[in-house]
Design an enzyme around this catalytic site. Structure first.
Site, short mmCIF file in Angstrom:
data_model
loop_
_atom_site.label_atom_id
_atom_site.label_comp_id
_atom_site.label_asym_id
_atom_site.label_seq_id
_atom_site.Cartn_x
_atom_site.Cartn_y
_atom_site.Cartn_z
CB SER A 1 49.49 32.16 29.08
OG SER A 1 48.86 32.85 30.02
CG ASN A 2 49.47 37.28 30.56
OD1 ASN A 2 49.70 37.56 31.62
ND2 ASN A 2 48.39 37.44 29.68
N PRO A 3 52.51 36.40 32.00
CG PRO A 3 54.75 37.42 32.30
CD PRO A 3 53.76 37.38 31.32
CB ALA B 1 47.55 40.06 31.92
#
Ligand code: PMT
Length: 231
Positions: free
Chosen positions: A37-39, A104
């Site tokens: 995943s991403n932040p 995102a």
């Protein structure tokens, strides 16, 4: 008095419009418990959804997992993977006048999802990744008269990379943010945006709250609709 009049006019500017917003990260599962995943916190997308709703638009928010509560009055669809976000975006795009892709979305997903929990062993482990569906590119095939707005999260060559994405994904606007800069992009409450339109016009804004950035982006969208109506 003048200020009140301006404020009312701004609020009225999106009445009758249907706006689809995506926000937050996606999760690409390796096994049933682990994911890539991403932040992304969802703050930028939720600010856009809330602001558009306040201005009278009918708003649908498709969001990956975040800690935020859906804004009041917004139709909320929770998703997790890039594929579930794509399916929801393709479905709801049909009934909307604009799509703002703030999410995102992962560019790659695991080639296979292991059932249960991957067991730890002494050997090296390689992960095979395959590209996800590009949501903007896919929905742009049925664009018609709708507006498509993308974001570009860059760490170098902000303008060049964003312009390429604008063209490649057939967008009306791209909102570029240099996420290598302090206070910009992921997780924080602020952003510094550069808006690029189809004609190549560039508007650069300093660091500001995501709420204010959302207002500026929606002003730009309302302006494009105004121009279309006039022309
Ligand atoms: O959520 P926050 O913490 O508030 O952070 C905000 C943000 C940094 C996530 C936001 O400002 C932002 O930049 N969002 C876009 C992030 C991104 O994925 O950018 P990109 O340059 O990789 O993608 C370009 C565009 O294509 C984006 O509009 C993206 O939503 C879209 N995309 C990407 C992959 C994919 N498979 N399909 C897509 O449509």
């Amino acid at each position: 008095m003048e200020r009140v009049v301006q404020c009312l006019a701004a609020k009225a500017s999106l009445t009758g419009k249907r706006i689809l917003v995506t926000a937050g990260p996606t999760r690409e599962y390796i096994d049933q418990l682990r994911f890539i995943s991403n932040p992304s916190s969802g703050k930028m997308g939720y600010a856009l959804a809330q602001e558009a709703q306040k201005r009278g638009a009918e708003v649908t928010l498709i969001s990956g997992p975040t800690n935020l509560s859906p804004p009041n009055g917004v139709h909320f669809i929770g998703v997790d993977t890039a594929q579930t976000m794509y399916k929801a975006a393709a479905k709801y795009f049909k009934a909307n006048d604009a799509l703002i892709m703030t999410a995102a979305v992962a560019d790659y997903t695991s080639a296979k999802q292991i059932k249960g929990k991957l067991k730890k062993g002494p050997q090296e482990l390689s992960l095979s990744l395959v590209p996800t569906t590009d949501i903007l590119t896919q929905v742009s095939r049925n664009k018609g008269n709708k507006l498509l707005i993308g974001f570009a999260a860059e760490v170098e060559q902000l303008l060049d990379n964003a312009k390429q994405k604008l063209k490649r994904k057939n967008l009306d606007l791209i909102i570029a943010n240099d996420v290598s800069q302090p206070g910009v992009g992921f997780e924080v409450d602020t952003n510094a945006i550069t808006i690029i339109d189809k004609a190549g016009q560039i508007e650069e804004y300093p660091l500001m709250s995501k709420q204010r950035a959302a207002q500026i982006i929606l002003d730009k969208i309302a302006y494009i609709w105004e121009q279309k109506n006039a022309g």
